[in-house]
Design a protein around this motif. Structure first.
Motif, short mmCIF file in Angstrom:
data_model
loop_
_atom_site.label_atom_id
_atom_site.label_comp_id
_atom_site.label_asym_id
_atom_site.label_seq_id
_atom_site.Cartn_x
_atom_site.Cartn_y
_atom_site.Cartn_z
N GLY A 130 0.81 -1.21 0.00
CA GLY A 130 0.00 0.00 0.00
C GLY A 130 0.84 1.25 0.00
N ILE A 131 0.16 2.36 -0.21
CA ILE A 131 0.81 3.66 -0.17
C ILE A 131 0.70 4.15 1.27
CG2 ILE A 131 0.62 6.03 -1.00
CD1 ILE A 131 -0.59 4.80 -3.63
N GLU A 132 1.84 4.48 1.87
CA GLU A 132 1.87 4.92 3.27
C GLU A 132 2.20 6.40 3.35
OE1 GLU A 132 5.24 3.00 5.13
OE2 GLU A 132 4.84 1.16 4.01
N ARG A 133 1.48 7.10 4.24
CA ARG A 133 1.82 8.50 4.50
C ARG A 133 3.00 8.52 5.46
NH1 ARG A 133 -1.93 13.68 5.91
NH2 ARG A 133 -0.20 15.15 6.06
N VAL A 134 3.96 9.38 5.19
CA VAL A 134 5.13 9.54 6.06
C VAL A 134 4.86 10.72 6.99
CG1 VAL A 134 7.62 9.97 6.13
CG2 VAL A 134 6.63 8.65 4.24
N GLU A 135 4.71 10.41 8.27
CA GLU A 135 4.38 11.47 9.24
C GLU A 135 5.58 12.35 9.57
OE1 GLU A 135 1.36 12.24 9.90
OE2 GLU A 135 0.45 10.44 9.06
N ARG A 136 6.77 11.78 9.62
CA ARG A 136 7.97 12.55 9.94
C ARG A 136 9.01 12.35 8.84
NH1 ARG A 136 5.78 10.72 14.33
NH2 ARG A 136 6.99 8.83 14.57
N ASP A 182 3.96 19.25 1.83
CA ASP A 182 2.88 19.24 2.81
C ASP A 182 2.51 17.81 3.19
OD1 ASP A 182 2.32 22.09 3.13
OD2 ASP A 182 1.82 22.00 1.00
N GLU A 183 2.64 16.90 2.24
CA GLU A 183 2.39 15.48 2.51
C GLU A 183 3.37 14.67 1.67
OE1 GLU A 183 -1.74 14.33 1.94
OE2 GLU A 183 -2.45 16.12 2.99
N LEU A 184 3.87 13.58 2.26
CA LEU A 184 4.78 12.69 1.55
C LEU A 184 4.27 11.27 1.70
CD1 LEU A 184 7.51 11.99 0.11
CD2 LEU A 184 8.53 11.85 2.39
N VAL A 239 5.74 9.95 -3.74
CA VAL A 239 5.04 11.10 -4.29
C VAL A 239 4.80 12.08 -3.14
CG1 VAL A 239 2.65 10.22 -4.03
CG2 VAL A 239 3.17 11.88 -5.84
N ALA A 240 4.95 13.36 -3.43
CA ALA A 240 4.72 14.38 -2.42
C ALA A 240 3.70 15.38 -2.96
CB ALA A 240 6.03 15.11 -2.08
N LEU A 241 2.99 16.01 -2.03
CA LEU A 241 2.01 17.03 -2.39
C LEU A 241 2.44 18.35 -1.76
CD1 LEU A 241 -1.24 14.97 -1.69
CD2 LEU A 241 0.04 15.16 -3.83
N VAL A 242 2.32 19.40 -2.53
CA VAL A 242 2.62 20.75 -2.05
C VAL A 242 1.39 21.59 -2.38
CG1 VAL A 242 4.13 22.77 -2.27
CG2 VAL A 242 5.10 20.47 -2.51
#
Length: 175
Positions: free
Chosen positions: A2-8, A66-68, A81-84
């Motif tokens: 799965g795609i995981e969000r990286v919190e730090r 903002d999110e990775l 993938v990252a979102l700005v």
């Protein structure tokens, strides 16, 4: 898988550096473009690559994204993938003023390990990123180089060219 969000994100810097170097090697040094570097390191010089890329990566992880998200296989990062989208007050000189507004969402740091190419992982990450931006009420943009393979990939995935901007090209996902 799965795609995981990286919190730090900064905690993953070392692992991400290794991943990006694999992409650099697999693309023969084409990506990342390292356009600010006069003499690009060879594709077998990790130390040289680390020297020029690590400060940039640290800046992006700490101040720009903002999110990775990462995609892993057997515990190893094979895609990112990252979102700005909070552009206010950020040093995003590469984003044209014409698209700097609260509706803009940028897809950045979009890479798949070249040894996993053609397996649909890129599509999965890109669809995820577009969907996440839509959830946030943002319009998905990509800023890339016209000579990269990624350019035609985005066009195939329903992005259209909005404008040229210096050495970059601005693409937008049509909804």
């Amino acid at each position: 898988m799965g795609i995981e969000r990286v919190e730090r994100p900064l905690e993953l810097k070392g692992e991400l550096l290794g991943f990006v170097f694999r992409v650099y090697q697999g693309t023969g040094g084409a990506y990342p473009a390292l356009e600010w570097v006069e003499e690009k390191p060879s594709t077998d010089d990790f130390e040289g690559f680390r020297k020029v890329y690590e400060p940039f990566l640290e800046f992006r992880l700490g101040k720009e994204f903002d999110e990775l998200y990462v995609l892993r296989e057997d515990g190893r990062i094979i895609g990112t993938v990252a979102l700005v989208y909070n552009l206010e007050g950020k040093d995003v000189w590469w984003v044209p003023e014409e698209i700097k507004n609260e509706k803009t969402g940028l897809i950045e740091f979009f890479m798949v390990d070249p040894s996993y190419k053609g397996k649909g992982y890129g599509s999965k990450l890109l669809e995820f990123a577009v969907g996440r931006l839509k959830e946030l009420g943002k319009e998905a943009y990509v800023i890339t180089f016209p000579h990269l393979e990624a350019y035609s990939y985005y066009m195939k995935k329903g992005f259209t060219k909005v404008m040229d901007y210096g050495e970059f090209v601005v693409l937008k996902k049509e909804s």
